[in-house]
Design an enzyme around this catalytic site. Structure first.
Site, PDB file in Angstrom:
ATOM      1  N   SER A 116      65.110  -2.261 -59.322  1.00  0.00           N
ATOM      2  CA  SER A 116      64.001  -3.042 -60.410  1.00  0.00           C
ATOM      3  C   SER A 116      63.201  -3.695 -59.540  1.00  0.00           C
ATOM      4  O   SER A 116      62.547  -2.970 -58.660  1.00  0.00           O
ATOM      5  CB  SER A 116      65.069  -4.180 -60.992  1.00  0.00           C
ATOM      6  OG  SER A 116      64.352  -4.865 -62.085  1.00  0.00           O
ATOM      7  N   ASP A 175      65.698   4.084 -69.741  1.00  0.00           N
ATOM      8  CA  ASP A 175      65.235   2.809 -69.395  1.00  0.00           C
ATOM      9  C   ASP A 175      63.566   2.707 -69.654  1.00  0.00           C
ATOM     10  O   ASP A 175      62.858   3.324 -69.448  1.00  0.00           O
ATOM     11  CB  ASP A 175      65.361   2.520 -68.101  1.00  0.00           C
ATOM     12  CG  ASP A 175      64.483   1.110 -67.383  1.00  0.00           C
ATOM     13  OD1 ASP A 175      64.486   0.169 -68.354  1.00  0.00           O
ATOM     14  OD2 ASP A 175      63.946   1.243 -66.117  1.00  0.00           O
ATOM     15  N   HIS A 230      68.421   0.694 -66.882  1.00  0.00           N
ATOM     16  CA  HIS A 230      67.479   0.220 -66.046  1.00  0.00           C
ATOM     17  C   HIS A 230      68.302   0.253 -64.655  1.00  0.00           C
ATOM     18  O   HIS A 230      67.551   0.509 -63.617  1.00  0.00           O
ATOM     19  CB  HIS A 230      67.020  -1.052 -66.537  1.00  0.00           C
ATOM     20  CG  HIS A 230      66.031  -1.518 -65.566  1.00  0.00           C
ATOM     21  ND1 HIS A 230      64.783  -1.170 -65.087  1.00  0.00           N
ATOM     22  CD2 HIS A 230      66.156  -2.871 -64.791  1.00  0.00           C
ATOM     23  CE1 HIS A 230      64.141  -1.826 -64.275  1.00  0.00           C
ATOM     24  NE2 HIS A 230      64.990  -2.903 -63.828  1.00  0.00           N
TER      25      HIS A 230
END
Length: 467
Positions: A186, A391, A444
């Protein structure tokens, strides 16, 4: 500061201070402590776990908290991974207990008892030692003794993590010769190559100790390029979330030079409405409360210390127990239990309330990390970039686009990779030791959604084997 849905999902809902709110100064840095038992885990831990603090800014009193889990295979020779969680401001404990670490929560309805934990058989510590670092300052149990120390950003985060590594290896000389990989997912993906480059510069300058840096790993990473988020629109269209008419209208009306036109604003409001109806971290999962802190004004600059002491806790919203995010909810009660903190050797008075993700005083002071990546890969260092393919926070189509912009030659054409005879994703390899892989059906934070597949992916790659 960050795109709307990115903050709502991974940032805290309130502003939390990162310096102690007690009159006394906290004790000096504690030595690392070996943890043999943890509250909520039945029996002795079947793996080696250590926690501790490393001071990375003497003047401002910045101390970063870490969890270190030794490889369960051959710690004397296996690689060492530095693992950073995104946000920015999300605790590395998320990586340890939700993604790649040896623990996970047993999902049971919370009724006041300490949540239970069990062993994760798909932990990356089966083949590597992992340092889970609460960073930047203000994340997890990391803190500063001064308000000035709480101000952080891309570059200071990278600098602090680099200082942490050298100090940590000085205290753990038995791991200095092990291969070192900088890794994270991320928003942490933005600083991973910067930290790696800092390590190399330190090596070249003769800093002690010389670290055996081998490469870096990024999952659904932010790079700082516009495609990180602009790719959401074509991804949403390709997945049937928005119409082709809306896609073409956004493409026509929202150019890079001017996104403030009335037509663009209207288009994006429609787009945002569609995203608000789904779980953007994994678009096939039911929409669920993310279990972050409730919105509540606890700005400590406007309130007395007594008010802070008595009213500071802001319990998270409660997800449905069938939701994946219920584990996030359990984490809050586990980490804020005094028995847990004593077991982890957390300094008393430094963090009044642990949140999985905090809002920080964070400066976005790095445009993007592409030049850092080119510098590292063209010098022969290895890189693995992977993406959960469901994601929409950082869509894989955008990641593919910035990788193509590097203009590296393809060595191994796009193909499937498999686990247990089934397709687990798709991969392509480039010259300069760059590998990109998708993880089929993952969100994600890919290892959270597809632990078995990501375990296989990383164990193969880090052993220099084809995916």
């Amino acid at each position: 500061m960050f795109p709307k849905y990115y903050v709502n999902l991974f940032g805290g809902a309130v502003f939390l201070i990162c310096f102690p709110i007690i009159n006394e100064r906290p004790p000096l840095a504690l030595a690392a402590v070996n943890i043999t038992h943890l509250p909520g885990f039945e029996g002795a831990l079947p793996f080696h776990l250590e926690t501790g603090y490393v001071k990375v800014d003497e003047l401002k009193g910045v101390e970063l908290f870490y969890y270190f889990s030794e490889s369960e295979r051959n710690p004397a020779e296996d690689p060492v991974l530095l693992w950073l969680t995104g946000g920015p401001g999300c605790s590395a404990f998320s990586g340890l207990a939700l993604e790649i670490g040896p623990l996970k929560f047993k999902v049971e309805k919370y009724e006041g008892k300490l949540p239970s934990m069990i062993y994760n058989p798909n932990s990356w510590t089966k083949f590597s030692s992992v340092i889970f670092l609460d960073s930047p300052v203000g994340t997890g149990f990391s803190f500063s003794n001064t308000p000035e120390g709480c101000i952080t950003g891309d570059l200071s985060w990278s600098e602090h993590a680099t200082i942490f590594l050298r100090k940590w290896f000085i205290e753990h000389p038995q791991f200095i010769s092990n291969p070192l990989y900088i890794s994270g997912d991320s928003y942490a993906g933005k600083v991973v190559p910067v930290i790696a480059y800092n390590v190399l510069q330190g090596n070249e300058a003769g800093q002690h100790p010389m670290l055996n840096f081998q490469g870096y790993i990024m999952g659904n990473p932010v790079t700082g390029t516009t495609v990180d988020f602009s790719s959401r629109v074509p991804f949403a269209c390709g997945m049937g979330i928005i119409s082709e008419e809306l896609y073409h209208s956004i493409d026509r009306n929202c150019n890079e030079e001017d996104k403030s036109s009335s037509l663009c604003v209207k288009n994006m409001q429609t787009f945002d409405q569609f995203l608000s109806e789904i779980m953007i971290a994994q678009i096939l999962e039911p929409i669920c409360v993310v279990a972050l802190a409730k919105s509540k004004d606890i700005n400590t600059r406007k309130r007395s210390m007594e008010e802070i002491r008595t009213n500071y806790l802001t319990r998270p919203l409660v997800p449905n127990i069938k939701c994946r995010t219920y584990a996030y909810y359990l984490m809050y009660y586990w980490a804020n239990n005094n028995v847990t903190r004593d077991a982890l050797n957390v300094k008393k008075g430094t963090v009044v309330e642990w949140q999985r993700c905090n809002n920080l005083q964070f400066n976005v002071d790095l445009n993007n990390n592409i030049e850092y990546q080119i510098n590292l890969t063209t010098r022969g260092y290895r890189a693995l970039v992977y993406s959960g393919d469901h994601d929409i926070v950082i869509p894989f189509v955008g990641t593919k686009q910035w990788i193509r912009s590097l203009n590296f030659s393809v060595l191994d054409e796009w193909r499937s990779w498999k686990v247990g005879g089934q397709v687990a994703g798709y991969t392509v390899s480039y010259n300069y030791n760059l590998t990109f892989a998708t993880v089929k059906g993952a969100g994600h934070t890919a290892p959270e959604y597809k632990p078995k597949q990501c375990f296989a992916m990383l164990s193969r790659w880090i052993s220099h084997k084809p995916l």
